[in-house]
Design a protein around this motif. Structure first.
Motif, PDB file in Angstrom:
ATOM      1  N   LEU A   1       0.843  -1.193   0.000  1.00 39.12           N
ATOM      2  CA  LEU A   1       0.000   0.000   0.000  1.00 39.12           C
ATOM      3  C   LEU A   1       0.878   1.243   0.000  1.00 39.12           C
ATOM      4  CD1 LEU A   1      -2.774   1.429   0.311  1.00 39.12           C
ATOM      5  CD2 LEU A   1      -2.463   1.214   2.790  1.00 39.12           C
ATOM      6  N   PHE A   2       0.611   2.151  -0.925  1.00 34.30           N
ATOM      7  CA  PHE A   2       1.314   3.419  -1.008  1.00 34.30           C
ATOM      8  C   PHE A   2       0.293   4.548  -0.887  1.00 34.30           C
ATOM      9  CE2 PHE A   2       3.702   0.324  -3.422  1.00 34.30           C
ATOM     10  CZ  PHE A   2       4.991   0.493  -2.951  1.00 34.30           C
ATOM     11  N   GLY A   3       0.638   5.565  -0.132  1.00 28.99           N
ATOM     12  CA  GLY A   3      -0.278   6.675   0.057  1.00 28.99           C
ATOM     13  C   GLY A   3       0.396   8.018  -0.098  1.00 28.99           C
ATOM     14  N   GLN A   4      -0.419   9.013  -0.400  1.00 33.33           N
ATOM     15  CA  GLN A   4       0.093  10.363  -0.572  1.00 33.33           C
ATOM     16  C   GLN A   4      -1.015  11.361  -0.271  1.00 33.33           C
ATOM     17  OE1 GLN A   4       2.635  11.850  -4.042  1.00 33.33           O
ATOM     18  NE2 GLN A   4       0.635  12.636  -4.591  1.00 33.33           N
TER      19      GLN A   4
ATOM     20  N   SER B   1      -6.819  20.368  -0.677  1.00 30.64           N
ATOM     21  CA  SER B   1      -6.128  19.117  -0.359  1.00 30.64           C
ATOM     22  C   SER B   1      -6.539  18.032  -1.337  1.00 30.64           C
ATOM     23  CB  SER B   1      -6.470  18.663   1.066  1.00 30.64           C
ATOM     24  OG  SER B   1      -7.858  18.398   1.179  1.00 30.64           O
ATOM     25  N   SER B   2      -5.725  17.015  -1.394  1.00 32.70           N
ATOM     26  CA  SER B   2      -6.042  15.805  -2.166  1.00 32.70           C
ATOM     27  C   SER B   2      -5.333  14.630  -1.516  1.00 32.70           C
ATOM     28  CB  SER B   2      -5.608  15.938  -3.633  1.00 32.70           C
ATOM     29  OG  SER B   2      -4.203  16.057  -3.729  1.00 32.70           O
ATOM     30  N   ALA B   3      -5.852  13.447  -1.742  1.00 29.74           N
ATOM     31  CA  ALA B   3      -5.249  12.238  -1.176  1.00 29.74           C
ATOM     32  C   ALA B   3      -5.359  11.113  -2.186  1.00 29.74           C
ATOM     33  CB  ALA B   3      -5.938  11.846   0.132  1.00 29.74           C
ATOM     34  N   GLN B   4      -4.332  10.284  -2.213  1.00 28.91           N
ATOM     35  CA  GLN B   4      -4.303   9.148  -3.127  1.00 28.91           C
ATOM     36  C   GLN B   4      -3.803   7.907  -2.401  1.00 28.91           C
ATOM     37  OE1 GLN B   4      -2.134  11.936  -4.058  1.00 28.91           O
ATOM     38  NE2 GLN B   4      -3.913  12.999  -4.868  1.00 28.91           N
ATOM     39  N   LEU B   5      -4.401   6.786  -2.719  1.00 26.29           N
ATOM     40  CA  LEU B   5      -3.952   5.495  -2.226  1.00 26.29           C
ATOM     41  C   LEU B   5      -3.759   4.578  -3.425  1.00 26.29           C
ATOM     42  CD1 LEU B   5      -6.305   4.884   0.854  1.00 26.29           C
ATOM     43  CD2 LEU B   5      -3.910   5.601   0.894  1.00 26.29           C
ATOM     44  N   THR B   6      -2.665   3.826  -3.427  1.00 24.90           N
ATOM     45  CA  THR B   6      -2.401   2.881  -4.506  1.00 24.90           C
ATOM     46  C   THR B   6      -2.066   1.522  -3.916  1.00 24.90           C
ATOM     47  OG1 THR B   6      -1.600   4.579  -6.030  1.00 24.90           O
ATOM     48  CG2 THR B   6      -0.940   2.314  -6.477  1.00 24.90           C
TER      49      THR B   6
ATOM     50  N   LEU C   1      -0.562  -5.561 -10.461  1.00 26.34           N
ATOM     51  CA  LEU C   1      -1.918  -5.023 -10.571  1.00 26.34           C
ATOM     52  C   LEU C   1      -1.979  -3.748  -9.742  1.00 26.34           C
ATOM     53  CD1 LEU C   1      -4.933  -5.214 -11.380  1.00 26.34           C
ATOM     54  CD2 LEU C   1      -5.285  -6.535  -9.277  1.00 26.34           C
ATOM     55  N   LEU C   2      -2.266  -2.630 -10.391  1.00 23.83           N
ATOM     56  CA  LEU C   2      -2.349  -1.347  -9.698  1.00 23.83           C
ATOM     57  C   LEU C   2      -3.799  -0.931  -9.544  1.00 23.83           C
ATOM     58  CD1 LEU C   2       0.496   0.741 -11.379  1.00 23.83           C
ATOM     59  CD2 LEU C   2       0.549  -0.514  -9.228  1.00 23.83           C
ATOM     60  N   THR C   3      -4.175  -0.624  -8.310  1.00 23.02           N
ATOM     61  CA  THR C   3      -5.509  -0.118  -8.015  1.00 23.02           C
ATOM     62  C   THR C   3      -5.337   1.210  -7.294  1.00 23.02           C
ATOM     63  OG1 THR C   3      -6.338  -2.374  -7.760  1.00 23.02           O
ATOM     64  CG2 THR C   3      -7.712  -0.588  -6.917  1.00 23.02           C
ATOM     65  N   GLY C   4      -5.753   2.301  -7.936  1.00 23.71           N
ATOM     66  CA  GLY C   4      -5.566   3.631  -7.375  1.00 23.71           C
ATOM     67  C   GLY C   4      -6.883   4.274  -6.993  1.00 23.71           C
TER      68      GLY C   4
ATOM     69  N   VAL D   1     -14.411   9.825  -3.507  1.00 17.66           N
ATOM     70  CA  VAL D   1     -13.370   8.867  -3.848  1.00 17.66           C
ATOM     71  C   VAL D   1     -13.681   8.252  -5.203  1.00 17.66           C
ATOM     72  CG1 VAL D   1     -12.207   6.735  -3.176  1.00 17.66           C
ATOM     73  CG2 VAL D   1     -12.914   8.372  -1.423  1.00 17.66           C
ATOM     74  N   VAL D   2     -12.712   8.301  -6.100  1.00 22.62           N
ATOM     75  CA  VAL D   2     -12.882   7.739  -7.433  1.00 22.62           C
ATOM     76  C   VAL D   2     -11.722   6.799  -7.727  1.00 22.62           C
ATOM     77  CG1 VAL D   2     -14.106   9.764  -8.270  1.00 22.62           C
ATOM     78  CG2 VAL D   2     -11.632   9.630  -8.527  1.00 22.62           C
ATOM     79  N   ILE D   3     -11.925   5.928  -8.690  1.00 20.37           N
ATOM     80  CA  ILE D   3     -10.860   5.020  -9.125  1.00 20.37           C
ATOM     81  C   ILE D   3     -10.000   5.746 -10.147  1.00 20.37           C
ATOM     82  CG2 ILE D   3     -10.329   2.854 -10.299  1.00 20.37           C
ATOM     83  CD1 ILE D   3     -12.899   1.721  -9.199  1.00 20.37           C
ATOM     84  N   SER D   4      -8.766   6.001  -9.795  1.00 19.49           N
ATOM     85  CA  SER D   4      -7.859   6.713 -10.689  1.00 19.49           C
ATOM     86  C   SER D   4      -6.994   5.774 -11.513  1.00 19.49           C
ATOM     87  CB  SER D   4      -6.949   7.649  -9.884  1.00 19.49           C
ATOM     88  OG  SER D   4      -6.215   6.908  -8.928  1.00 19.49           O
TER      89      SER D   4
END
Length: 619
Positions: A242-245, A279-284, A295-298, A328-331
């Protein structure tokens, strides 16, 4: 795996990085109205800015928490001799490390379960001249009970700690104990030796002498085993990382007078935005099933929208815009795998486009840690088509040559009118990039793209991305785009480079064509003032229509004067400065400023000044 990660991930963002059109004047046509009506519930990846990480090799196991990792490392150093699975033929010939002193961090954390085990570091070391040292050495030589020493000697004449000695003694006890029930023999030097009474008495004496150390050793082993079991039971996944930003930013612009109708040279509108805090946030989630795939799920959410409509120009857009109304959307939803050792394939419904597939050349690229403007991110022609889903490849031809290719559709999931979406309908883009490294310090990317637009919008999102007059009927265009990006590392602390792009677009049912150009030169200053920091200076021209030969009424540059043929008479210049201060491995703070002279390629417009302060948190 290195090709898959390095060429497809590390040199490009993890997820699709596209931006909304947001042109100065939105076209009024049936296609746009139909898309808004039928797709009102769809939030496309072009509206978000997903995470960008230097991905490590996902084939490695999940990393243990730092606190426990230190415990395990130090414990292995202390108990490396006691594993009964080792044999005298082991290839590990390194002796155990010296015991940590009282200032070592081994006992620093009060919440560390290992800190509850009493330390013996204050006890005297075992000298080679001590009776215990010689006794254990004789047992090692006769019974081969300590693995890791090819000559079956025990540490030569080196002084060892009592704890190290206890670890070796425990290994001998286990070895001899296992041998006795089987046949009363122990194995060493390819010979069988009976465990005699003298050796048993010697072992008993050594046990009595080092009783406290042996007890501590057992406690430490049990603590490590318990912690290992806890980690295994609570780890997120053995195959997924899990990677986050998160990005927090403050931005604003000056107040400018804008000339919307260039024919009279008189500003009609005042461009003005408020100072905003967003602000913005992302999880991958990065998942590997075979060690040669990913397999990448963002997931992404944010509330920083484009300032184009308020400024009456899209040239002041920021590179880290992320407007999903905090939904929250799938990027990104893409699967990457190695078809061969030098060929990587990517396929997905989100996150597949030229930006994601082509290898990044510019050192200033990166929405969260690179240039602060949208134009400063990369050659704008790479954003043509607003692609989201499709298929791509990365072929490592040789050590210095690689080729990337992609086919990407803007709305691949839309099953309605073929002119609006679908895999081969609506707006789509296909193209390739030849990546060259003639020397170790020079990187070159040569780009070619072909794109189909059903409504005359290129999809670059910056500069002249609209091809026809807003008063004209919607017209489909086919665009050929060529360009190149170059980066030269003069030394570790200075890189220079630039890019240039050219597009030629022809309408499907009209005569004539529209041509645009853009260019940028930059200087990057890695490790400026401190290691990990980055400074940047950029000067360039946003995309500009240099020639438009469509029928009267269709040409954009002179849309307010009958739409006659011709190109832009004035030129916008983009000047940008930014400095990223890497406060820690996980936190960066980037102040930046850019100025647009003659915004919207109109000398009547006041210069536009955009300032921003971006804070990036990665975890």
């Amino acid at each position: 795996m290195s090709l898959l990660m390095a060429s497809v991930l590390a040199t490009a963002p993890v997820s699709a990085l596209n931006f909304p059109e947001n042109t100065v004047i939105e076209p009024d046509n049936q296609v746009q109205e139909s898309i808004q009506k039928n797709l009102s519930e769809v939030v496309t990846p072009v509206e978000i800015t997903p995470p960008e990480f230097v991905q490590p090799d996902i084939s490695t196991p999940i990393v243990v928490k730092t606190k426990y990792e230190n415990i395990l490392t130090k414990s292995r150093e202390k108990i490396q001799f006691i594993s009964s699975s080792h044999s005298p033929e082991s290839k590990n010939t390194q002796p155990p490390t010296k015991e940590l002193d009282n200032n070592n961090s081994e006992t620093a954390d009060s919440d560390d379960p290992m800190s509850q085990v009493n330390s013996v570091s204050h006890l005297e070391d075992v000298q080679p001249a001590d009776w215990a040292f010689g006794a254990l050495q004789s047992l090692v030589e006769r019974y081969g009970c300590i693995a890791g020493y090819g000559d079956n000697t025990y540490l030569g004449n080196r002084t060892i700690t009592r704890y190290e000695f206890a670890a070796g003694l425990n290994a001998c006890l286990e070895k001899i104990n296992q041998a006795m029930p089987a046949a009363g023999y122990a194995y060493a030097n390819n010979q069988l030796h009976t465990v005699n009474d003298e050796d048993l008495a010697l072992l008993q004496k050594l046990q009595d002498e080092f009783k406290a150390e042996l007890q501590q050793l057992q406690q430490r082993v049990e603590a490590v085993e318990n912690q290992t079991s806890e980690l295994k039971g609570n780890q997120f996944s053995t195959t997924t990382r899990l990677f986050g930003q998160a990005v927090l930013s403050v931005q604003g612009t000056n107040t400018t007078d804008a000339d919307l109708f260039p024919r009279d040279g008189i500003p009609e509108r005042q461009g003005k935005t408020n100072l905003t805090f967003t602000s913005s946030a992302q999880l991958t989630l990065a998942t590997s099933f075979t060690g040669r795939d990913l397999l990448l799920t963002g997931l992404s959410a944010g509330n920083l929208g484009s300032n184009a409509s308020l400024l009456s120009t899209n040239m002041g857009r920021l590179g880290f815009e992320s407007n999903t109304d905090n939904n929250v959307v799938i990027s990104d939803l893409s699967y990457r795998f190695l078809a061969a050792d030098n060929l990587g394939i990517v396929v997905g419904t989100a996150g597949v486009n030229p930006i994601n597939t082509f290898r990044g050349i510019s050192p200033l690229e990166g929405s969260s840690d690179g240039a602060i403007s949208l134009f400063g991110q990369r050659n704008p022609i790479l954003g043509i088509g607003n692609g989201t889903g499709g298929i791509g490849f990365d072929w490592q031809i040789s050590d210095r040559i690689s080729l990337q290719g992609v086919y990407s559709a803007e709305i691949p999931s839309f099953p309605g009118n073929i002119n609006q979406g679908g895999l081969f309908g609506g707006r789509f883009t296909t193209g390739a990039q030849l990546s060259l490294a003639p020397t170790n310090n020079l990187d070159i990317g040569i780009h070619y793209l072909y794109s189909h637009s059903p409504d005359g919008l290129l999809g670059t999102g910056i500069g002249d991305s609209q091809l026809i007059s807003p008063f004209a009927d919607a017209t489909a265009f086919n665009t050929h785009a060529v360009g190149a990006t170059v980066a030269w590392r003069i030394n570790p602390n200075l890189q220079v480079g630039g890019w240039g792009g050219f597009t030629s677009s022809k309408p499907s049912n009209l005569s004539g064509s529209v041509e645009t150009t853009n260019w940028m030169v930059f200087a990057a200053f890695p490790n400026l003032l401190r290691r990990g920091n980055l400074g940047g200076v950029l000067v360039g021209q946003p995309p500009k229509i240099t020639s438009s030969t469509l029928p009267d009424g269709f040409n954009l540059p002179n849309f307010s004067d009958g739409g006659t043929a011709g190109g832009r008479t004035d030129t916008s210049i983009h000047l940008e400065l930014f400095y990223r201060a890497q406060l820690s491995d996980n936190i960066a703070l980037t102040p930046g400023l850019f100025v647009i002279f003659n915004p919207d390629h109109n000398a009547v417009n006041d210069a536009l000044v955009v300032g921003a302060l971006r804070a990036t948190f990665r975890f």
